[in-house]
Write an enzyme that holds these catalytic residues in place. Structure first.
Site, short mmCIF file in Angstrom:
data_model
loop_
_atom_site.label_atom_id
_atom_site.label_comp_id
_atom_site.label_asym_id
_atom_site.label_seq_id
_atom_site.Cartn_x
_atom_site.Cartn_y
_atom_site.Cartn_z
N ARG A 106 0.80 -1.37 -0.09
CA ARG A 106 -0.11 0.01 -0.06
C ARG A 106 0.81 1.39 0.01
NH1 ARG A 106 -5.52 -0.46 1.93
NH2 ARG A 106 -6.29 -2.72 1.94
N TYR A 214 0.29 -13.48 -0.88
CA TYR A 214 0.70 -12.94 -2.15
C TYR A 214 1.96 -12.08 -2.02
CZ TYR A 214 -2.27 -9.00 -1.12
OH TYR A 214 -2.91 -7.74 -0.40
N ASP A 294 -15.16 3.95 0.07
CA ASP A 294 -15.60 3.46 1.30
C ASP A 294 -16.52 4.33 1.99
OD1 ASP A 294 -13.92 1.29 1.16
OD2 ASP A 294 -13.14 1.20 2.84
C1 LIG Z 1 -7.87 -6.58 5.33
C2 LIG Z 1 -8.24 -5.72 4.14
C3 LIG Z 1 -7.79 -6.08 3.11
C4 LIG Z 1 -8.14 -5.43 2.03
N1 LIG Z 1 -7.60 -5.94 0.55
C5 LIG Z 1 -8.20 -5.25 -0.60
C6 LIG Z 1 -7.57 -5.49 -1.93
O1 LIG Z 1 -6.86 -6.45 -1.73
N2 LIG Z 1 -7.98 -5.02 -2.65
C7 LIG Z 1 -8.94 -3.80 -3.05
O2 LIG Z 1 -9.46 -3.39 -3.95
N3 LIG Z 1 -9.43 -3.60 -1.72
C8 LIG Z 1 -9.01 -4.10 -0.62
N4 LIG Z 1 -9.43 -3.65 0.64
C9 LIG Z 1 -10.31 -2.38 0.81
C10 LIG Z 1 -9.68 -1.27 0.81
O3 LIG Z 1 -8.42 -1.00 1.54
C11 LIG Z 1 -10.45 0.18 0.85
O4 LIG Z 1 -11.72 -0.11 0.06
C12 LIG Z 1 -9.96 1.23 0.27
O5 LIG Z 1 -8.67 1.52 1.10
C13 LIG Z 1 -10.96 2.50 0.59
O6 LIG Z 1 -10.27 3.74 0.25
P1 LIG Z 1 -10.75 5.16 0.44
O7 LIG Z 1 -10.11 6.12 -0.14
O8 LIG Z 1 -12.36 5.26 0.11
O9 LIG Z 1 -10.93 5.32 2.12
P2 LIG Z 1 -9.75 5.32 3.31
O10 LIG Z 1 -8.68 4.44 2.95
O11 LIG Z 1 -10.49 4.98 4.63
O12 LIG Z 1 -9.44 6.93 3.32
C14 LIG Z 1 -10.05 7.80 3.79
C15 LIG Z 1 -9.10 9.07 4.23
O13 LIG Z 1 -9.91 10.08 4.48
C16 LIG Z 1 -9.19 10.52 5.51
N5 LIG Z 1 -10.34 11.27 6.29
C17 LIG Z 1 -11.35 10.67 7.29
N6 LIG Z 1 -11.99 11.69 7.86
C18 LIG Z 1 -11.56 12.96 7.32
C19 LIG Z 1 -11.80 14.40 7.54
N7 LIG Z 1 -12.90 14.67 8.39
N8 LIG Z 1 -11.08 15.21 6.96
C20 LIG Z 1 -10.11 14.98 6.36
N9 LIG Z 1 -9.72 13.76 5.93
C21 LIG Z 1 -10.50 12.56 6.52
C22 LIG Z 1 -8.69 9.48 6.20
O14 LIG Z 1 -7.58 9.78 7.32
C23 LIG Z 1 -8.10 8.64 5.20
O15 LIG Z 1 -7.00 9.03 4.83
C24 LIG Z 1 -9.02 -4.44 1.80
C25 LIG Z 1 -9.42 -3.99 3.08
C26 LIG Z 1 -9.16 -4.50 4.24
C27 LIG Z 1 -9.66 -4.31 5.63
#
Ligand SMILES: Cc1cc2nc3c(=O)[nH]c(=O)nc-3n(C[C@H](O)[C@H](O)[C@H](O)COP(=O)(O)OP(=O)(O)OC[C@H]3O[C@@H](n4cnc5c(N)ncnc54)[C@H](O)[C@@H]3O)c2cc1C
Length: 389
Positions: A106, A214, A294
């Protein structure tokens, strides 16, 4: 005419990809991240062809292919005997051919995204900036940060499962604990005889548990995700250290490859994460404000598609608002994304049950796995997101 300004909340994989896609479509972008630095720690991620296609479109192929590992396929095995239940090779298709399946650390993915952002004068990132709320007045959307208002034409809430932007749009609605806890850890590949851990996505099904491994870092490290059904421990964090001895105990009696991987894990980077999700949302936004990743479709990792969907969202969102204008574009974005992401959420939930079957159900599942798993991922991987808008 001045460029329109997009305000992105959250610099995770979704927010950073959205910033790059929006700037490519002519927007100026400001990203706000609550943490004081940009990074994701301690674990790998699988990037399937449907999302690596977007990363290539953003010009990231040279950086990603430097650190990623391209697996030969997926092998599903019995938890105890190690018997191969299914072997799925990567198949040829228009999307697959130009966009590989990657396994990547990551931190390497975030580094690739930020490297591209750093050289892009249209994008600004503000760390240590926790957004508290937003307001809309006509065509202006404002973020609230430390009693200041920051104005833009568009707000994208990419702020993860506890999204404040979603709360502002639709009210408070706590995510549900799914009864599963994921352990994540890394193993130096040189601790194993070459070839012992196959160059594939290894998936091992066991009663109430499963194990995925992996290679990342070009094959130097092995990423392990170990999912266990567990009640009463509901800490959701990427940085919560797990007790390695508890993990050893959880997988006692498993095949020697799994026991060996757990034994060899770097204990100081062994993390634990309670898995939450929520039901698909009816709406993703209103006016000039929307959600991504998410924040609007938290997905269990049983299809490895959560981040892939966030990356796909980013491409569709940017193309849609650039083509149709902001309000209409956001409606079309929502229409194009809701069905696919809800299906991914539901299939991921169903997989949680299938992977962890016990007794006679597990026996029956194993008998048909070779055929049943052959083409099940094609609808996900063959999707050409750059073509949908
Ligand atoms: C064990 C595990 C394994 C996974 N493996 C995979 C995989 O192999 N392939 C895949 O596609 N997905 C995988 N996922 C899912 C994936 O990790 C998530 O779906 C993805 O990281 C979501 O990204 P995002 O940017 O939507 O949210 P997040 O990664 O949650 O990012 C949100 C960001 O917003 C910031 N934030 C939150 N609130 C505020 C605020 N009020 N003001 C400013 N900043 C804020 C946070 O600090 C964070 O940096 C896995 C998940 C898990 C738990």
């Amino acid at each position: 005419m001045a460029a329109q300004k997009a305000l992105v909340v959250g610099a995770g994989i979704g927010g950073l990809t959205a910033a790059l896609c929006l700037s490519k479509q002519g927007f100026d972008v400001v990203v706000f991240e609550q943490s004081n630095h940009l990074s994701e720690i301690g674990a790998g991620i699988q990037l399937s062809p449907n999302c690596s296609r977007v990363l290539h479109y953003l010009g990231l192929e040279p950086v990603i292919s430097r650190t990623a590992f391209v697996p030969e396929g997926t092998e599903i095995r019995h938890w105890k005997s190690g018997e191969m239940l299914s072997s799925i090779r990567r198949r040829q298709s228009p999307v697959n051919n130009s966009s590989p399946y990657y396994h990547i650390h990551r931190a390497d993915l975030i580094a690739a995204l930020t490297e591209s952002i750093d050289s892009n004068p249209r994008i600004e990132i503000h760390t240590s900036s926790k957004i508290e709320a937003f307001q809309q007045e006509g065509n202006v959307a404002n973020l609230i940060l430390d009693d200041k208002e920051i104005s833009g034409d568009l707000i994208v809430g990419a702020d993860g499962i506890h999204s404040v932007i979603r709360e502002g749009l639709f009210g408070d609605d706590e995510p549900q604990f799914t009864g599963n806890v994921a352990w994540r850890g890394l193993v130096p590949a040189d601790k194993f005889t070459k070839g012992l851990v196959r160059p594939v996505t290894g998936l091992w099904w066991g009663p109430g548990k499963h194990f995925v491994h992996y290679y990342v870092r070009g094959g130097e490290m092995i990423n392990c995700v170990c999912v266990v059904e567990k009640k009463g421990w509901e800490v959701e964090s990427w940085t919560e250290r797990g007790d390695h001895s508890e993990l050893v105990q959880e997988f006692t009696g498993w095949h020697e490859t799994i026991v060996g991987l757990i034994d060899a894990m770097e204990t100081e980077v062994c993390y634990q994460w309670a898995l939450f999700d929520r039901a698909p949302l009816q709406r993703w936004g209103s006016g000039h404000v929307t959600l991504l990743g998410d924040a609007c479709h938290a997905t269990l990792p049983f299809l490895a598609q959560g981040a892939a969907m966030a990356i796909e969202d980013a491409a569709v969102l940017a193309a849609s608002v650039a083509t149709h204008g902001i309000e209409k574009g956001l409606e079309i974005y929502e229409q194009l994304r809701k069905v696919r992401t809800a299906k991914i959420q539901n299939v991921s939930r169903r997989n949680a049950k299938i992977f962890h079957m016990r007794g006679i159900n597990a026996w029956a599942r194993n008998r048909v796995a070779g055929i049943a798993t052959k083409n099940t991922m094609n609808w996900i991987y063959d999707y050409d997101v750059l073509d949908v808008v």
